[in-house]
Design a protein around this motif. Structure first.
Motif, PDB file in Angstrom:
ATOM      1  N   MET A   1      25.779 -41.650  76.713  1.00 57.92           N
ATOM      2  CA  MET A   1      24.491 -41.316  77.560  1.00 57.92           C
ATOM      3  C   MET A   1      24.058 -39.880  77.282  1.00 57.92           C
ATOM      4  SD  MET A   1      23.524 -41.475  81.589  1.00 57.92           S
ATOM      5  CE  MET A   1      21.959 -41.347  82.140  1.00 57.92           C
ATOM      6  N   ILE A   2      22.973 -39.714  76.926  1.00 59.76           N
ATOM      7  CA  ILE A   2      22.629 -37.849  76.524  1.00 59.76           C
ATOM      8  C   ILE A   2      21.679 -37.738  77.577  1.00 59.76           C
ATOM      9  CG2 ILE A   2      21.614 -36.590  74.627  1.00 59.76           C
ATOM     10  CD1 ILE A   2      23.780 -38.384  73.622  1.00 59.76           C
ATOM     11  N   ILE A   3      22.107 -36.519  78.187  1.00 57.14           N
ATOM     12  CA  ILE A   3      21.352 -35.796  79.387  1.00 57.14           C
ATOM     13  C   ILE A   3      20.810 -34.331  79.028  1.00 57.14           C
ATOM     14  CG2 ILE A   3      21.773 -35.011  81.632  1.00 57.14           C
ATOM     15  CD1 ILE A   3      23.305 -37.445  82.345  1.00 57.14           C
ATOM     16  N   LEU A   4      19.760 -34.096  79.154  1.00 56.64           N
ATOM     17  CA  LEU A   4      19.264 -32.824  79.085  1.00 56.64           C
ATOM     18  C   LEU A   4      19.371 -32.101  80.260  1.00 56.64           C
ATOM     19  CD1 LEU A   4      17.479 -30.486  77.933  1.00 56.64           C
ATOM     20  CD2 LEU A   4      15.504 -31.681  78.687  1.00 56.64           C
ATOM     21  N   GLY A   5      20.051 -30.772  80.374  1.00 54.78           N
ATOM     22  CA  GLY A   5      20.418 -30.075  81.707  1.00 54.78           C
ATOM     23  C   GLY A   5      19.442 -28.863  81.726  1.00 54.78           C
ATOM     24  N   ILE A   6      18.886 -28.610  82.845  1.00 55.04           N
ATOM     25  CA  ILE A   6      18.240 -27.237  82.999  1.00 55.04           C
ATOM     26  C   ILE A   6      18.901 -26.718  84.303  1.00 55.04           C
ATOM     27  CG2 ILE A   6      15.832 -26.482  83.452  1.00 55.04           C
ATOM     28  CD1 ILE A   6      14.541 -29.027  82.207  1.00 55.04           C
ATOM     29  N   GLU A   7      18.753 -25.337  84.143  1.00 52.62           N
ATOM     30  CA  GLU A   7      19.428 -24.287  85.012  1.00 52.62           C
ATOM     31  C   GLU A   7      18.606 -23.104  85.132  1.00 52.62           C
ATOM     32  OE1 GLU A   7      21.507 -23.734  87.455  1.00 52.62           O
ATOM     33  OE2 GLU A   7      21.492 -21.492  87.258  1.00 52.62           O
ATOM     34  N   SER A   8      18.153 -22.735  86.298  1.00 56.96           N
ATOM     35  CA  SER A   8      17.224 -21.458  86.702  1.00 56.96           C
ATOM     36  C   SER A   8      17.471 -21.087  88.037  1.00 56.96           C
ATOM     37  CB  SER A   8      15.800 -21.792  86.384  1.00 56.96           C
ATOM     38  OG  SER A   8      15.446 -22.749  87.352  1.00 56.96           O
ATOM     39  N   SER A   9      18.877 -21.078  88.610  1.00 57.71           N
ATOM     40  CA  SER A   9      19.057 -20.760  90.096  1.00 57.71           C
ATOM     41  C   SER A   9      19.142 -19.335  90.248  1.00 57.71           C
ATOM     42  CB  SER A   9      20.227 -21.370  90.426  1.00 57.71           C
ATOM     43  OG  SER A   9      21.468 -20.719  89.667  1.00 57.71           O
ATOM     44  N   CYS A  10      19.193 -18.621  89.126  1.00 57.51           N
ATOM     45  CA  CYS A  10      19.174 -16.838  89.486  1.00 57.51           C
ATOM     46  C   CYS A  10      18.526 -16.123  88.275  1.00 57.51           C
ATOM     47  CB  CYS A  10      20.796 -16.439  89.616  1.00 57.51           C
ATOM     48  SG  CYS A  10      20.872 -14.826  90.121  1.00 57.51           S
ATOM     49  N   ASP A  11      19.298 -15.507  87.212  1.00 54.78           N
ATOM     50  CA  ASP A  11      18.525 -14.861  86.411  1.00 54.78           C
ATOM     51  C   ASP A  11      18.764 -15.352  84.761  1.00 54.78           C
ATOM     52  OD1 ASP A  11      21.382 -13.921  86.264  1.00 54.78           O
ATOM     53  OD2 ASP A  11      20.850 -11.836  86.208  1.00 54.78           O
ATOM     54  N   GLU A  12      19.318 -16.384  84.740  1.00 51.41           N
ATOM     55  CA  GLU A  12      19.423 -17.192  83.717  1.00 51.41           C
ATOM     56  C   GLU A  12      18.689 -18.514  83.461  1.00 51.41           C
ATOM     57  OE1 GLU A  12      22.988 -14.240  83.518  1.00 51.41           O
ATOM     58  OE2 GLU A  12      22.579 -16.101  84.746  1.00 51.41           O
ATOM     59  N   THR A  13      17.594 -18.427  82.427  1.00 51.08           N
ATOM     60  CA  THR A  13      17.081 -19.645  82.119  1.00 51.08           C
ATOM     61  C   THR A  13      17.912 -20.311  81.062  1.00 51.08           C
ATOM     62  OG1 THR A  13      15.011 -18.342  82.247  1.00 51.08           O
ATOM     63  CG2 THR A  13      14.672 -20.557  81.475  1.00 51.08           C
ATOM     64  N   ALA A  14      18.274 -21.567  81.273  1.00 54.21           N
ATOM     65  CA  ALA A  14      19.066 -22.390  80.319  1.00 54.21           C
ATOM     66  C   ALA A  14      18.978 -23.647  80.513  1.00 54.21           C
ATOM     67  CB  ALA A  14      20.746 -22.224  81.039  1.00 54.21           C
ATOM     68  N   ALA A  15      19.152 -24.323  79.115  1.00 55.42           N
ATOM     69  CA  ALA A  15      18.846 -25.640  78.922  1.00 55.42           C
ATOM     70  C   ALA A  15      19.869 -26.140  77.861  1.00 55.42           C
ATOM     71  CB  ALA A  15      17.629 -25.862  78.137  1.00 55.42           C
ATOM     72  N   ALA A  16      20.283 -27.215  77.975  1.00 55.39           N
ATOM     73  CA  ALA A  16      21.546 -27.836  77.314  1.00 55.39           C
ATOM     74  C   ALA A  16      21.496 -29.373  76.994  1.00 55.39           C
ATOM     75  CB  ALA A  16      23.191 -27.413  77.929  1.00 55.39           C
ATOM     76  N   VAL A  17      22.055 -29.848  76.121  1.00 55.77           N
ATOM     77  CA  VAL A  17      22.013 -31.459  75.962  1.00 55.77           C
ATOM     78  C   VAL A  17      23.673 -31.714  75.870  1.00 55.77           C
ATOM     79  CG1 VAL A  17      21.495 -33.257  74.586  1.00 55.77           C
ATOM     80  CG2 VAL A  17      19.701 -31.352  74.436  1.00 55.77           C
TER      81      VAL A  17
ATOM     82  N   GLY B   1      20.206  -4.527  90.129  1.00 56.14           N
ATOM     83  CA  GLY B   1      20.328  -6.019  90.723  1.00 56.14           C
ATOM     84  C   GLY B   1      19.447  -6.811  90.288  1.00 56.14           C
ATOM     85  N   VAL B   2      19.659  -8.232  90.841  1.00 54.93           N
ATOM     86  CA  VAL B   2      18.286  -9.201  90.278  1.00 54.93           C
ATOM     87  C   VAL B   2      17.290  -8.957  91.203  1.00 54.93           C
ATOM     88  CG1 VAL B   2      17.889 -11.534  90.304  1.00 54.93           C
ATOM     89  CG2 VAL B   2      20.256 -10.708  89.484  1.00 54.93           C
ATOM     90  N   VAL B   3      15.984  -8.837  90.717  1.00 50.59           N
ATOM     91  CA  VAL B   3      14.836  -8.785  91.475  1.00 50.59           C
ATOM     92  C   VAL B   3      14.214 -10.174  91.460  1.00 50.59           C
ATOM     93  CG1 VAL B   3      12.488  -7.656  91.734  1.00 50.59           C
ATOM     94  CG2 VAL B   3      14.664  -6.444  90.764  1.00 50.59           C
ATOM     95  N   PRO B   4      14.231 -10.834  92.721  1.00 45.45           N
ATOM     96  CA  PRO B   4      13.784 -12.359  92.471  1.00 45.45           C
ATOM     97  C   PRO B   4      12.514 -12.389  92.204  1.00 45.45           C
ATOM     98  CG  PRO B   4      14.915 -11.750  94.659  1.00 45.45           C
ATOM     99  CD  PRO B   4      14.788 -10.570  94.011  1.00 45.45           C
ATOM    100  N   GLU B   5      11.561 -11.553  92.422  1.00 48.54           N
ATOM    101  CA  GLU B   5      10.124 -12.089  91.981  1.00 48.54           C
ATOM    102  C   GLU B   5      10.041 -11.965  90.467  1.00 48.54           C
ATOM    103  OE1 GLU B   5      10.771  -9.811  94.139  1.00 48.54           O
ATOM    104  OE2 GLU B   5       9.739 -10.628  96.132  1.00 48.54           O
ATOM    105  N   ILE B   6      10.932 -10.977  89.962  1.00 48.03           N
ATOM    106  CA  ILE B   6      10.793 -10.609  88.233  1.00 48.03           C
ATOM    107  C   ILE B   6      11.665 -11.784  87.688  1.00 48.03           C
ATOM    108  CG2 ILE B   6      11.902  -9.254  86.521  1.00 48.03           C
ATOM    109  CD1 ILE B   6      11.125  -6.850  88.090  1.00 48.03           C
ATOM    110  N   ALA B   7      12.702 -12.315  88.522  1.00 44.57           N
ATOM    111  CA  ALA B   7      13.467 -13.460  87.985  1.00 44.57           C
ATOM    112  C   ALA B   7      12.527 -14.673  87.768  1.00 44.57           C
ATOM    113  CB  ALA B   7      14.669 -13.825  88.765  1.00 44.57           C
TER     114      ALA B   7
END
Length: 334
Positions: free
Chosen positions: A1-17, A41-47
């Motif tokens: 099974m091939i799954i595309l994952g998406i992560e954006s909970s903080c300051d990394e925009t990420a995708a993976a298969v 530190g991480v600025v939420p609006e900019i992130a």
């Protein structure tokens, strides 16, 4: 099974298969750390804005790198909680639109469950049950992993997370963001017995953590030194502080292992890359005859491969969502 994952909970925009929850076909991460360094530190609006700008390209690149077009993807997994709400919303809404337009199942994944799953990618032989120490910038938990989707929190921080405690103390020492990583490097050259710092405990909850008092102790030490005009040895202070944080983490983790009789111990999260934590856990497990699993360094921080991996097991358990899925800033891993 091939799954595309998406992560954006903080300051990394990420995708993976990821294939069958264990084999990484591609992993793309767009980091914002250099921009957030300007603000300490991480600025939420900019992130959130940077996620919006990067996510389409990151997902497109992950698909291209994997050699799997969207027509060969079986499901879309996305981090929906916990994290910065604006950042999460970017990933969740993109995943919803993609799943709807492609007619694919949508799998919501808890961020901390994803961190635990990073070990399935590093150690394909690992299977539940086991005990996991999840330590990151926002979380410090001891979790009993009964199955891939059944988890129980045995202990957690009452205030600051371990990574947050590292970053805040580093800032007080004048170490630039991200301070915890740099502190770990500086500490390698220091004497961890040079400064006597407390090991806070929580009355009535022996498996819980508390790091705010330790952080305050370091800030007071620095203020007192400044008032007296005495010099602080930075490598020694970094080493002493790192030792105090790691002592708290390892003591409670091994205590939980003894109470539950667990032989397989797992570390996960950004702080699992800490050199002293890894060394201490290896030594303690060797002495007690336990087996330790830690993610490879590239999988310790936030990434989408871990989300796709956990998404595979969530899907097998029937945990899918429709277009009603929303992001949650806080949500228990249980």
């Amino acid at each position: 099974m091939i799954i595309l994952g998406i992560e954006s909970s903080c300051d990394e925009t990420a995708a993976a298969v990821v294939e069958d929850g264990r084999k990484v076909l591609s992993s793309v991460i767009a980091s914002q750390v250099e921009e957030h360094k300007l603000y300490g530190g991480v600025v939420p609006e900019i992130a959130s804005r940077r996620h919006s700008e990067a996510i389409a390209g990151v997902v497109r690149q992950a698909l291209a790198d994997s050699g799997k077009p969207l027509s060969q993807i079986d499901a879309v997994a996305v981090t929906y909680a916990p994290g910065l709400i604006g950042a999460l919303l970017v990933g969740v809404n993109f995943a919803k639109g993609l799943a709807l337009s492609a007619g694919l199942p949508l799998i919501p994944v808890h961020h901390l469950r994803g961190h635990i799953a990073s070990n399935y990618l590093t150690s394909p032989e690992l299977e539940p049950p086991f005990l996991c120490l999840v330590v990151s910038g926002g979380h410090s938990h001891i979790i009993e992993v009964k199955s891939y989707t059944q988890l129980r929190v045995l202990g957690k921080t009452r205030d600051d997370a371990a990574g947050e405690a590292f970053d805040k103390a580093a800032r007080a020492m004048g170490i630039p963001y991200p301070g915890g990583v740099e502190m770990d490097r500086i500490a390698e050259a220091g004497n961890d017995q040079a400064y006597q710092l407390p090991r806070p405990r929580v009355d009535g909850a022996p498996l819980d953590f508390s790091f705010s008092g330790l952080k305050t102790a370091v800030i007071n030490l620095l203020h007192n030194a400044g008032q007296k005009g005495t010099e602080v040895n930075l490598p020694d202070l970094c080493a002493s502080y790192r030792r105090a944080v790691v002592d708290c983490l390892t003591e409670n983790f091994l205590k939980a292992a003894e109470q539950t009789g667990t032989q397989n111990l797992v570390a996960a999260g950004g702080v699992s890359a800490n050199r002293l934590l890894r060394r201490n856990l290896q030594e303690l497990c060797a002495k007690s005859g336990r087996k330790l699993y830690v993610p490879e360094l590239s999988l310790c921080g936030d990434n989408a491969a871990m989300i796709a991996s956990q998404g595979y097991y969530e899907y097998l358990a029937g945990n899918t969502a429709g277009m009603e899925l929303n992001a949650c800033a806080q949500r228990s891993i249980e």
